[in-house]
Design a protein around this motif. Structure first.
Motif, mmCIF file in Angstrom:
data_model
loop_
_atom_site.group_PDB
_atom_site.id
_atom_site.type_symbol
_atom_site.label_atom_id
_atom_site.label_comp_id
_atom_site.label_asym_id
_atom_site.label_seq_id
_atom_site.Cartn_x
_atom_site.Cartn_y
_atom_site.Cartn_z
ATOM 1 N N VAL A 6 -2.415 -57.621 14.851
ATOM 2 C CA VAL A 6 -3.557 -58.374 15.364
ATOM 3 C C VAL A 6 -4.128 -57.662 16.589
ATOM 4 O O VAL A 6 -3.452 -56.872 17.240
ATOM 5 C CB VAL A 6 -3.190 -59.833 15.754
ATOM 6 N N HIS A 7 -5.390 -57.967 16.856
ATOM 7 C CA HIS A 7 -6.034 -57.584 18.107
ATOM 8 C C HIS A 7 -6.300 -58.872 18.864
ATOM 9 O O HIS A 7 -6.762 -59.856 18.271
ATOM 10 C CB HIS A 7 -7.361 -56.874 17.857
ATOM 11 N N VAL A 8 -6.042 -58.878 20.158
ATOM 12 C CA VAL A 8 -6.254 -60.073 20.970
ATOM 13 C C VAL A 8 -7.552 -59.908 21.759
ATOM 14 O O VAL A 8 -7.733 -58.930 22.489
ATOM 15 C CB VAL A 8 -5.077 -60.305 21.942
ATOM 16 N N TYR A 9 -8.457 -60.875 21.570
ATOM 17 C CA TYR A 9 -9.729 -60.901 22.286
ATOM 18 C C TYR A 9 -9.763 -62.121 23.190
ATOM 19 O O TYR A 9 -9.183 -63.158 22.880
ATOM 20 C CB TYR A 9 -10.902 -61.008 21.307
ATOM 21 N N PHE A 10 -10.489 -61.996 24.298
ATOM 22 C CA PHE A 10 -10.734 -63.136 25.166
ATOM 23 C C PHE A 10 -11.968 -63.853 24.658
ATOM 24 O O PHE A 10 -12.893 -63.222 24.141
ATOM 25 C CB PHE A 10 -10.933 -62.698 26.613
ATOM 26 N N GLN A 11 -12.005 -65.153 24.807
ATOM 27 C CA GLN A 11 -13.098 -65.953 24.266
ATOM 28 C C GLN A 11 -14.457 -65.549 24.838
ATOM 29 O O GLN A 11 -15.460 -65.587 24.141
ATOM 30 C CB GLN A 11 -12.859 -67.437 24.510
ATOM 31 N N ASP A 12 -14.488 -65.123 26.093
ATOM 32 C CA ASP A 12 -15.763 -64.750 26.704
ATOM 33 C C ASP A 12 -16.256 -63.380 26.242
ATOM 34 O O ASP A 12 -17.361 -62.968 26.574
ATOM 35 C CB ASP A 12 -15.670 -64.793 28.230
ATOM 36 N N GLY A 13 -15.449 -62.670 25.458
ATOM 37 C CA GLY A 13 -15.850 -61.369 24.933
ATOM 38 C C GLY A 13 -15.754 -60.240 25.938
ATOM 39 O O GLY A 13 -16.239 -59.137 25.678
ATOM 40 N N SER A 14 -15.133 -60.471 27.074
ATOM 41 C CA SER A 14 -15.061 -59.442 28.116
ATOM 42 C C SER A 14 -14.266 -58.211 27.684
ATOM 43 O O SER A 14 -14.479 -57.129 28.212
ATOM 44 C CB SER A 14 -14.484 -60.024 29.402
ATOM 45 N N ASN A 15 -13.367 -58.359 26.725
ATOM 46 C CA ASN A 15 -12.614 -57.195 26.233
ATOM 47 C C ASN A 15 -13.007 -56.852 24.796
ATOM 48 O O ASN A 15 -12.239 -56.247 24.054
ATOM 49 C CB ASN A 15 -11.103 -57.426 26.340
ATOM 50 N N LYS A 16 -14.220 -57.201 24.422
ATOM 51 C CA LYS A 16 -14.687 -56.986 23.053
ATOM 52 C C LYS A 16 -14.622 -55.512 22.643
ATOM 53 O O LYS A 16 -14.276 -55.191 21.510
ATOM 54 C CB LYS A 16 -16.111 -57.521 22.914
ATOM 55 N N SER A 17 -14.921 -54.612 23.558
ATOM 56 C CA SER A 17 -14.892 -53.190 23.219
ATOM 57 C C SER A 17 -13.488 -52.590 23.368
ATOM 58 O O SER A 17 -13.247 -51.482 22.910
ATOM 59 C CB SER A 17 -15.874 -52.426 24.101
ATOM 60 N N ASN A 18 -12.569 -53.329 23.998
ATOM 61 C CA ASN A 18 -11.226 -52.808 24.221
ATOM 62 C C ASN A 18 -10.193 -53.944 24.113
ATOM 63 O O ASN A 18 -9.601 -54.340 25.110
ATOM 64 C CB ASN A 18 -11.156 -52.132 25.596
ATOM 65 N N PRO A 19 -9.949 -54.445 22.897
ATOM 66 C CA PRO A 19 -8.993 -55.548 22.753
ATOM 67 C C PRO A 19 -7.553 -55.080 22.943
ATOM 68 O O PRO A 19 -7.279 -53.878 22.956
ATOM 69 C CB PRO A 19 -9.216 -56.017 21.312
ATOM 70 N N ILE A 20 -6.660 -56.042 23.096
ATOM 71 C CA ILE A 20 -5.234 -55.727 23.182
ATOM 72 C C ILE A 20 -4.734 -55.486 21.755
ATOM 73 O O ILE A 20 -4.888 -56.351 20.886
ATOM 74 C CB ILE A 20 -4.458 -56.879 23.844
ATOM 75 N N THR A 21 -4.157 -54.313 21.507
ATOM 76 C CA THR A 21 -3.726 -53.934 20.154
ATOM 77 C C THR A 21 -2.220 -53.678 20.121
ATOM 78 O O THR A 21 -1.556 -53.730 21.141
ATOM 79 C CB THR A 21 -4.470 -52.666 19.693
ATOM 80 N N HIS A 22 -1.711 -53.375 18.956
ATOM 81 C CA HIS A 22 -0.294 -53.084 18.736
ATOM 82 C C HIS A 22 0.612 -54.224 19.204
ATOM 83 O O HIS A 22 1.672 -53.987 19.787
ATOM 84 C CB HIS A 22 0.123 -51.768 19.416
ATOM 85 N N VAL A 23 0.218 -55.451 18.961
ATOM 86 C CA VAL A 23 0.961 -56.626 19.421
ATOM 87 C C VAL A 23 2.259 -56.751 18.633
ATOM 88 O O VAL A 23 2.273 -56.695 17.407
ATOM 89 C CB VAL A 23 0.106 -57.895 19.270
ATOM 90 N N LYS A 24 3.353 -56.938 19.353
ATOM 91 C CA LYS A 24 4.670 -57.104 18.733
ATOM 92 C C LYS A 24 5.227 -58.517 18.919
ATOM 93 O O LYS A 24 5.795 -59.083 18.008
ATOM 94 C CB LYS A 24 5.679 -56.094 19.322
ATOM 95 N N THR A 25 5.081 -59.070 20.128
ATOM 96 C CA THR A 25 5.647 -60.381 20.437
ATOM 97 C C THR A 25 4.712 -61.153 21.348
ATOM 98 O O THR A 25 4.074 -60.577 22.225
ATOM 99 C CB THR A 25 7.016 -60.226 21.142
ATOM 100 N N LEU A 26 4.650 -62.457 21.127
ATOM 101 C CA LEU A 26 3.952 -63.369 22.017
ATOM 102 C C LEU A 26 5.034 -64.231 22.654
ATOM 103 O O LEU A 26 5.887 -64.781 21.948
ATOM 104 C CB LEU A 26 2.956 -64.230 21.244
ATOM 105 N N ARG A 27 5.009 -64.328 23.980
ATOM 106 C CA ARG A 27 6.076 -65.031 24.671
ATOM 107 C C ARG A 27 5.503 -65.949 25.745
ATOM 108 O O ARG A 27 4.555 -65.582 26.431
ATOM 109 C CB ARG A 27 7.009 -63.986 25.300
ATOM 110 N N ILE A 28 6.110 -67.097 25.884
ATOM 111 C CA ILE A 28 5.730 -68.039 26.934
ATOM 112 C C ILE A 28 6.878 -68.147 27.915
ATOM 113 O O ILE A 28 8.014 -68.400 27.536
ATOM 114 C CB ILE A 28 5.382 -69.418 26.329
ATOM 115 N N GLU A 29 6.586 -67.926 29.191
ATOM 116 C CA GLU A 29 7.607 -67.974 30.246
ATOM 117 C C GLU A 29 7.239 -69.005 31.287
ATOM 118 O O GLU A 29 6.131 -69.320 31.512
ATOM 119 C CB GLU A 29 7.769 -66.607 30.905
#
Length: 165
Positions: free
Chosen positions: A142-165
């Motif tokens: 998956v690629h992670v985008y922010f709702q406001d589109g601020s990282n539309k040209s550079n999303p977070i990629t290569h996602v392995k784990t989602l963690r809540i701390e």
């Protein structure tokens, strides 16, 4: 197996996410629709009333029209699935994992980095899982985008784990 994302941390229900099945999920939307949408909150009753009124007026003026044939509808949907870029909102997955009350941070682990965000912000994150009808093989799952589109040209990629701390 590397296309599966673990969702863990301070949650009641650690879950695993398989983005390859989201193509069948009714919650998916075309990625661009997330960024085009206005942030106005409409009154649902008002929206419904306007839509019904418009439909009623059209039927009075033009007469009833029948929906497209099922064959045409299936062809359009198949074409859309094969050519569009789809995404889904992260919020339902966070809610299903049920974070503990003391949880305050949302962490995205990738192959090379960790990104930390306030948990409240993560509810609006958008997970893109396909590009032009194909799964994200090279830099996904998956690629992670922010709702406001601020990282539309550079999303977070290569996602392995989602963690809540």
């Amino acid at each position: 197996m590397d296309k599966i994302i673990n969702f863990a941390g301070k949650v009641k229900f650690p879950i695993t996410i398989d983005p390859s099945v989201w193509i069948f999920d009714d919650r998916k939307q075309e990625l661009e629709s997330f960024f085009e949408a206005t942030n106005e909150t409409n009154n649902e009753l008002e929206t419904y009333t306007k839509a019904i009124s418009k439909h009623w007026s059209r039927e009075i003026q033009e007469g009833a029209t029948y929906p497209p044939t099922l064959k045409t509808e299936k062809k359009y949907e198949k074409e859309r699935l094969l050519t569009s870029t789809f995404a889904i909102v992260l919020k339902p997955f966070i809610e299903n994992a049920a974070p503990f009350e003391e949880a305050k941070t949302f962490i995205i682990e990738t192959e090379t980095n960790e990104y930390a965000f306030p948990l409240e912000d993560a509810y609006s994150f958008i997970l893109c899982f396909s590009s032009k009808g194909k799964p994200l093989q090279d830099d996904g799952p998956v690629h992670v985008y922010f709702q406001d589109g601020s990282n539309k040209s550079n999303p977070i990629t290569h996602v392995k784990t989602l963690r809540i701390e």
